[in-house]
Every structure is written in C-alpha cells, then in structure tokens.
Design a protein around this motif. Sequence first.
Motif, PDB file in Angstrom:
ATOM      1  N   TYR A  57     -11.020 -57.939  67.468  1.00 33.60           N
ATOM      2  CA  TYR A  57     -11.089 -58.639  66.186  1.00 33.60           C
ATOM      3  C   TYR A  57     -12.423 -58.310  65.527  1.00 33.60           C
ATOM      4  O   TYR A  57     -13.486 -58.594  66.070  1.00 33.60           O
ATOM      5  N   LEU A  58     -12.370 -57.685  64.365  1.00 34.18           N
ATOM      6  CA  LEU A  58     -13.586 -57.401  63.589  1.00 34.18           C
ATOM      7  C   LEU A  58     -13.844 -58.581  62.662  1.00 34.18           C
ATOM      8  O   LEU A  58     -13.030 -58.875  61.797  1.00 34.18           O
ATOM      9  N   HIS A  59     -14.981 -59.238  62.837  1.00 33.66           N
ATOM     10  CA  HIS A  59     -15.272 -60.406  62.006  1.00 33.66           C
ATOM     11  C   HIS A  59     -16.662 -60.306  61.391  1.00 33.66           C
ATOM     12  O   HIS A  59     -17.461 -59.423  61.748  1.00 33.66           O
ATOM     13  N   HIS A  60     -16.964 -61.220  60.483  1.00 35.02           N
ATOM     14  CA  HIS A  60     -18.198 -61.151  59.710  1.00 35.02           C
ATOM     15  C   HIS A  60     -19.442 -61.346  60.562  1.00 35.02           C
ATOM     16  O   HIS A  60     -20.542 -60.961  60.169  1.00 35.02           O
ATOM     17  N   GLY A  61     -19.305 -61.932  61.755  1.00 32.82           N
ATOM     18  CA  GLY A  61     -20.472 -62.175  62.602  1.00 32.82           C
ATOM     19  C   GLY A  61     -20.965 -60.933  63.318  1.00 32.82           C
ATOM     20  O   GLY A  61     -22.078 -60.922  63.847  1.00 32.82           O
ATOM     21  N   LEU A  62     -20.153 -59.880  63.339  1.00 32.04           N
ATOM     22  CA  LEU A  62     -20.558 -58.648  64.009  1.00 32.04           C
ATOM     23  C   LEU A  62     -21.454 -57.816  63.108  1.00 32.04           C
ATOM     24  O   LEU A  62     -21.214 -57.696  61.913  1.00 32.04           O
ATOM     25  N   LYS A  63     -22.482 -57.222  63.709  1.00 33.19           N
ATOM     26  CA  LYS A  63     -23.352 -56.342  62.957  1.00 33.19           C
ATOM     27  C   LYS A  63     -22.615 -55.024  62.718  1.00 33.19           C
ATOM     28  O   LYS A  63     -21.705 -54.655  63.464  1.00 33.19           O
ATOM     29  N   PRO A  64     -23.003 -54.280  61.656  1.00 37.30           N
ATOM     30  CA  PRO A  64     -22.277 -53.051  61.310  1.00 37.30           C
ATOM     31  C   PRO A  64     -22.090 -52.089  62.473  1.00 37.30           C
ATOM     32  O   PRO A  64     -21.044 -51.475  62.613  1.00 37.30           O
ATOM     33  N   LEU A  65     -23.130 -51.961  63.312  1.00 40.23           N
ATOM     34  CA  LEU A  65     -23.021 -50.974  64.371  1.00 40.23           C
ATOM     35  C   LEU A  65     -22.289 -51.509  65.590  1.00 40.23           C
ATOM     36  O   LEU A  65     -21.802 -50.745  66.414  1.00 40.23           O
ATOM     37  N   GLN A  66     -22.167 -52.823  65.708  1.00 38.14           N
ATOM     38  CA  GLN A  66     -21.261 -53.388  66.705  1.00 38.14           C
ATOM     39  C   GLN A  66     -19.817 -53.103  66.299  1.00 38.14           C
ATOM     40  O   GLN A  66     -18.963 -52.839  67.152  1.00 38.14           O
ATOM     41  N   ARG A  67     -19.568 -53.148  64.996  1.00 40.85           N
ATOM     42  CA  ARG A  67     -18.238 -52.800  64.504  1.00 40.85           C
ATOM     43  C   ARG A  67     -17.925 -51.338  64.824  1.00 40.85           C
ATOM     44  O   ARG A  67     -16.795 -50.987  65.168  1.00 40.85           O
ATOM     45  N   SER A  68     -18.953 -50.480  64.699  1.00 46.71           N
ATOM     46  CA  SER A  68     -18.754 -49.060  65.004  1.00 46.71           C
ATOM     47  C   SER A  68     -18.335 -48.866  66.459  1.00 46.71           C
ATOM     48  O   SER A  68     -17.491 -48.021  66.769  1.00 46.71           O
ATOM     49  N   LYS A  69     -18.922 -49.654  67.360  1.00 42.10           N
ATOM     50  CA  LYS A  69     -18.559 -49.531  68.778  1.00 42.10           C
ATOM     51  C   LYS A  69     -17.108 -49.937  69.004  1.00 42.10           C
ATOM     52  O   LYS A  69     -16.380 -49.294  69.777  1.00 42.10           O
ATOM     53  N   ILE A  70     -16.667 -50.999  68.346  1.00 40.19           N
ATOM     54  CA  ILE A  70     -15.278 -51.435  68.485  1.00 40.19           C
ATOM     55  C   ILE A  70     -14.329 -50.356  67.972  1.00 40.19           C
ATOM     56  O   ILE A  70     -13.295 -50.061  68.582  1.00 40.19           O
ATOM     57  N   ILE A  71     -14.686 -49.749  66.847  1.00 42.21           N
ATOM     58  CA  ILE A  71     -13.865 -48.661  66.299  1.00 42.21           C
ATOM     59  C   ILE A  71     -13.784 -47.507  67.290  1.00 42.21           C
ATOM     60  O   ILE A  71     -12.710 -46.933  67.543  1.00 42.21           O
ATOM     61  N   ASN A  72     -14.931 -47.141  67.880  1.00 45.95           N
ATOM     62  CA  ASN A  72     -14.928 -46.062  68.868  1.00 45.95           C
ATOM     63  C   ASN A  72     -14.088 -46.423  70.085  1.00 45.95           C
ATOM     64  O   ASN A  72     -13.390 -45.571  70.650  1.00 45.95           O
ATOM     65  N   ASP A  73     -14.147 -47.685  70.511  1.00 38.24           N
ATOM     66  CA  ASP A  73     -13.336 -48.117  71.656  1.00 38.24           C
ATOM     67  C   ASP A  73     -11.841 -48.055  71.333  1.00 38.24           C
ATOM     68  O   ASP A  73     -11.018 -47.780  72.211  1.00 38.24           O
ATOM     69  N   LEU A  74     -11.472 -48.318  70.094  1.00 35.83           N
ATOM     70  CA  LEU A  74     -10.082 -48.140  69.670  1.00 35.83           C
ATOM     71  C   LEU A  74      -9.672 -46.686  69.842  1.00 35.83           C
ATOM     72  O   LEU A  74      -8.593 -46.380  70.370  1.00 35.83           O
ATOM     73  N   ARG A  75     -10.539 -45.798  69.415  1.00 38.30           N
ATOM     74  CA  ARG A  75     -10.235 -44.373  69.496  1.00 38.30           C
ATOM     75  C   ARG A  75     -10.179 -43.888  70.944  1.00 38.30           C
ATOM     76  O   ARG A  75      -9.470 -42.932  71.259  1.00 38.30           O
ATOM     77  N   ARG A  76     -10.941 -44.551  71.829  1.00 39.47           N
ATOM     78  CA  ARG A  76     -10.944 -44.175  73.247  1.00 39.47           C
ATOM     79  C   ARG A  76      -9.775 -44.792  74.020  1.00 39.47           C
ATOM     80  O   ARG A  76      -9.707 -44.686  75.233  1.00 39.47           O
ATOM     81  N   ASN A  77      -8.925 -45.520  73.323  1.00 46.10           N
ATOM     82  CA  ASN A  77      -7.739 -46.136  73.920  1.00 46.10           C
ATOM     83  C   ASN A  77      -8.046 -47.425  74.669  1.00 46.10           C
ATOM     84  O   ASN A  77      -7.213 -47.927  75.428  1.00 46.10           O
ATOM     85  N   LYS A  78      -9.212 -47.986  74.460  1.00 39.04           N
ATOM     86  CA  LYS A  78      -9.522 -49.286  75.057  1.00 39.04           C
ATOM     87  C   LYS A  78      -8.726 -50.382  74.357  1.00 39.04           C
ATOM     88  O   LYS A  78      -8.388 -51.403  74.954  1.00 39.04           O
ATOM     89  N   TYR A  79      -8.442 -50.164  73.069  1.00 42.78           N
ATOM     90  CA  TYR A  79      -7.658 -51.123  72.288  1.00 42.78           C
ATOM     91  C   TYR A  79      -6.422 -50.432  71.710  1.00 42.78           C
ATOM     92  O   TYR A  79      -6.434 -49.217  71.456  1.00 42.78           O
TER      93      TYR A  79
END
Length: 664
Positions: free
Chosen positions: A477-499
Amino acid sequence: MPNDKFKLTTTLKPVGDQITAINDLVKNIKNGKKSQVLLGATGTGKTFTIANVINQIQENTLIIVHNKVIAAQLYGEFKELFKENNVEYYISYFDFYQPEAYIPQRDLYIEKNAQRNDNIEMMRLSTISSLSTKKKCIVVASVAAIYASVAPNDFEEFKFLIRVGLNIKYKDITYKLIKLQYQRNDIELKPGTFRVRGDVIELAPGTDDTYTVRFSMFGDTIESIMIIDPITGKTKKKVNEYLITPANEYIMNTSRIEESLNRISNELKDQIAYFKQNGMLLEAQRIEKRTKNDLESMRELGFCPGIENYSRHLELRNKGETPYTIFDYFKSKNWLLVIDESHMTIPQIRGMYNTDHNRKKVLVDYGFRLPSALDNRPLNFEEFNKKIKNVIYCSATPNEYEIKKSNNIVIEQITRPTGLLDPTIEIKPTKYQVDDLVEQLTNQIKKNEKTFIVVLTIKMAETLTEFLKNQKFKIAYLHHGLKPLQRSKIINDLRRNKYDAIVGINLLREGLDVPEVSLICIFDADKPGIFRNEKALIQIFGRAARNKNGHIIMYADSTTIDMKKAIDETNRRRKIQMEYNKKNNIIPETIKKEIRNDFLTDEEAKILEEYNEMKKKKKTNKNKYSAAINKLKKEMLNAAKNKEYERAAYLRDLVIEYEGNLNN
C-alpha cells in the motif's frame, strides 16, 4: 573546456512524431512565437525532442520542473546528451528547511532551522558562474529558480581574472581572494578555500571539487597557472589564464554597507513609531531589540542570522521591486524556458508567492520582522511571466492556461518509437468490483504481470489491502506517510515479484514507469474530484503504456464527462500509434528496464529494520543509533558528492527521523 556552441553527443536520431515536433518547435521560435505547448504522451521521448530543439536554436536554456527527483533525472539525461557543454543543476540547497514562523493563536514563535547541503550549494554557484561566462549553458532547476539569488552586477563585479605574465603583488592577490569570500586554509584545501606555500598559491574553486588551481609567482609576476587533480596532485593541464569567481553564491557588497544599514535604521524608527501609535508596545519592543542586534552584528561581522530578510536594503532595492533571481542571468533576448510537467509546475509556481507572503506578513505584524522582509521573496506569477522570452510547456495533459497562453499552438508527440500503444479501456459496474478484482489479480499472476489498484480514500486503501492479503495476495500500500524514496523501494519490490499489486490513492500518476504493470484497476472512477478529472485519469492511464498488454478497468456505475473525455483522448492516441506501427511494420514489445537500487546498502537496510522494530516496542538503544546516524550522515554526503541525489535525499530523511526519535 566546455564548448561555446551546443553539441548533441548521441548517435540517436529523431523518429516518428519527434521529427515533426522538433521542426515545428524550432520554426515557431525562429518565427517569433513566444509560447507553445509540447503535448507528449508517456514514453514518446520529450527529453530527446527538447535536446534537439536546444541544439538547433543554440540558446541558453532553463528547464524547470516541480519535483526535485524528476529534476535530478533530467539533469542526468541532459548531461549525457550534451557531454561537451555546461549542464547545470539548480535546486534549493537545503537538505532540511523549517522556515521562521509565528502562530498567534498559540503565541508560538518558530525559529528558522535548516541544514545546508554543501554539494548542492556548490552546484548552484557553478550554475551562476557558467551563465556569467557567456558559454553555452543548460540549467535544470526546481521551482527554487523563482527565489532570490545574488544580483548579477554584484557577481560580475567580484570576478577576478588571473593570467600568465600579470604583474600583481602577493598581498593584493590574497586580498582579492578574501574579498571573493575565499578562506585561507593551509591544512585542508576544500571548495571555497586557498593556501599559500612559498611563492605558490593553490585555490579550490567554490564551483567544483574535481580540480584545484595552482599559480606560481616569480616576484610580483604570475609565472604559470596549472589545473591540478586534487586527489593525485598531478597536473591536468597548463592554462594561460583563469577566471576566479566568488566562493559563495551570496556576496555582501561592502561599498554600500553604510547606506544599507542607514536604510534599515530608518525603517526601524518608522516601524517602532507605527506600533506605538497603535498601542502595540510589545511589538515595538520586540522589533527594536531584534533589529538593533542584527544591525550590530552586520556592522561588526558583516553577517547576522536571517540576513536574507534585509536583502532589499542590502541591494538598495525599492519597496516592492522585483528581487534578483537566476532568470536575470539569462541575458540573451531569445533564451529558452522549458516548463516540464507544466500541469503540475505552473500551479506550484503560481502559489509560492502567496504562501511565502502570508507567513512573513504574520512575522511583520507581530514585530518579529521589518516590513522590508516581505521583499525577500519568490517571484509572483506576474513577475515570472514577465521574465519569459521563449517558453515551451511540456506535458501529457496540459492545462487550459498553457494552451490559452500559447494561442492554441499545441504540438503533439503521440507516437512512441517503441510502437507501444495506449492501453485498452473498459468500464465495469461497482457492485461486484472486489470479486472482479480478485479474478483479475489471479489472471495477472498466471501471466506474471503486475497491477496498480487506484482508490479514493485512505480507509478504502487500508481495507482493500487487508482484504487482499487475507486472500493470499502479495499486496503493498503506497500512502502519504511514505517518503518518496521509500515508495521507490516498494515499486522495485513489485518489479522483483515480491508483490503482485500495489494499492494507492493519488500516488500512481506521473513519474511512475513500471513496465511490468499491464493492468490498472480504478475504483470509484465516476466520483467527481481532482483525482478523477480528465487529466488525472489520462495520467493514470499512462502508467500502463509501458507494457504491450496495457489495459484499464474503470469500476463505475455511470460514465462522467471526464471519463468520456479521457477515454476518447486515449483511444485517439491509440489509433494514431496503430497507424504508425502499421506504416512502419512495428510490432510493440514491452519495455525492458533495469531495476534500480533501493538507495540502501544491506547494512543500512538492516539498521532501518532494527530501528523500526525498536520503534514499535518504544525502545531505543541511543548509543547504537547515534552510531547509525553518524554512518548515515557520512553516506548521505558521499551520495550527494557522487550526484546520487535520490539516495542522498532518502538517507537525509532517515537521519532526520533518527535524530528526532533520539531527542524525544
């Protein structure tokens, strides 16, 4: 040395709509059309188009974007495209900035608190120096470009040209360097310092840390000037002359200091009289004490905390007169301004003056600052527009303002060299939307493709995320409390098949390019509001335009006008691309994009994980995290020095959070 002519250093050639767009943009500029819009769909290569325009018109160019991360990306791209030219980076030099403020309702005064980034400050100074040399220059900037900078005449006045054979006394050289704000340091030579060893003077320019300058004296004559590698100490090359520019961006012109201080004193008398006449004795006492302390400090030290609030007097400007900004360094009558993501950048520029003015007005009204502090400000929107000579508004979804300002000159760049199409779109009823989503996610997993799920509220995002996790889907879940680069990590984890999928609200829009995402599901697509208007929907659709199977599902019980407009525009662009592909025998293929690093080493990631666990248990090992803070600070500075701006910003945010936790 940089060229005095722009030169594209790439083997790539314009293709498709890029060819027409470049020709039209250049022709319009040469024909005196001051404003135009480049409507470029996602993935069509707008940056490459603009680079070709710059290369053809040969004019200094300022590129402004609303987001520092995007600015850093653009800076890197233009550095690659113009390797032999000056490409500069101009953003706010604060890693952290809490402006001075006063909250009357709570009688709470907040002092300014800021952390300056030496590397970014050096790059800002490099920008000003490059523009002052009259060499060809491209500047990539954030909206910090509309804030005050040093007056061009002051910067020009303090330049110092040395050349081989120049007759000058040693003491005159050191005097000039000190006047340029250089500090003598015979131990450590770092940007903005100089040292003396016998008849040799070594200088580290304030604009660059990749070289130092060594000039040797023979009596009162400069015998040689050499550019030195600061690490190896070896000579890179010999030069006949070298232009020394100020060590800092802000220079106080001492020739007018007395007049400036007299103006401040006179304004203080008027403000004290005003407060007393209105029975505001506390405010009168407050402004008198604060300003007299500042005056004393400026007389003795040439500086005081918050000196920028006196900039109108220090520059001898009149009340309300436009402050100097980086715009004043673009002196050609045909220089080019490019406003990227204009649908976001223009509203931000428009609002910055009022935000700044309202905050400072409270400080003035309650005796914390003189009224002249209001003139230390960003440009207002009218002043901003007056500075423009030639402008290109770039956006996939330009606002009516940009189109109207450009007299409807809209140049479309729709076709993608990759052949990728805009996504297909279907509308489904909301009644069984969650059940349908589960089915869609199951099919996506079978195809090994990813999904974005866009909802309207935080509550909906949290509830849906929890439900899908219970259904054994891997969801973030990407929410407003996450810093921009924390969001980048979540996006990368999606691409790595973690999500399997990511749920978000307004975060799944411009700037997120994830080729693995082939499906976007939009809940409540028919609800009115800025997150479901035509432009927002088109931006969301664009996130699925990197995959050959791009598809949009809009869950809605009716078709709004905005939905219809967004769908019609997407279908129009899709048709154009299909015709282009057929004509050129192109078969679309999903973009292959390398997964970027997550900005943290394994050790740093482990520290962060342990820290989060401690935070949950409300326990903090202060010694351990003091050491972690020091390590992260060091890594932050190294990242900034290596121009890894996203990583540096992420580490900065961690440092601030750690320090805040330790102090609580």
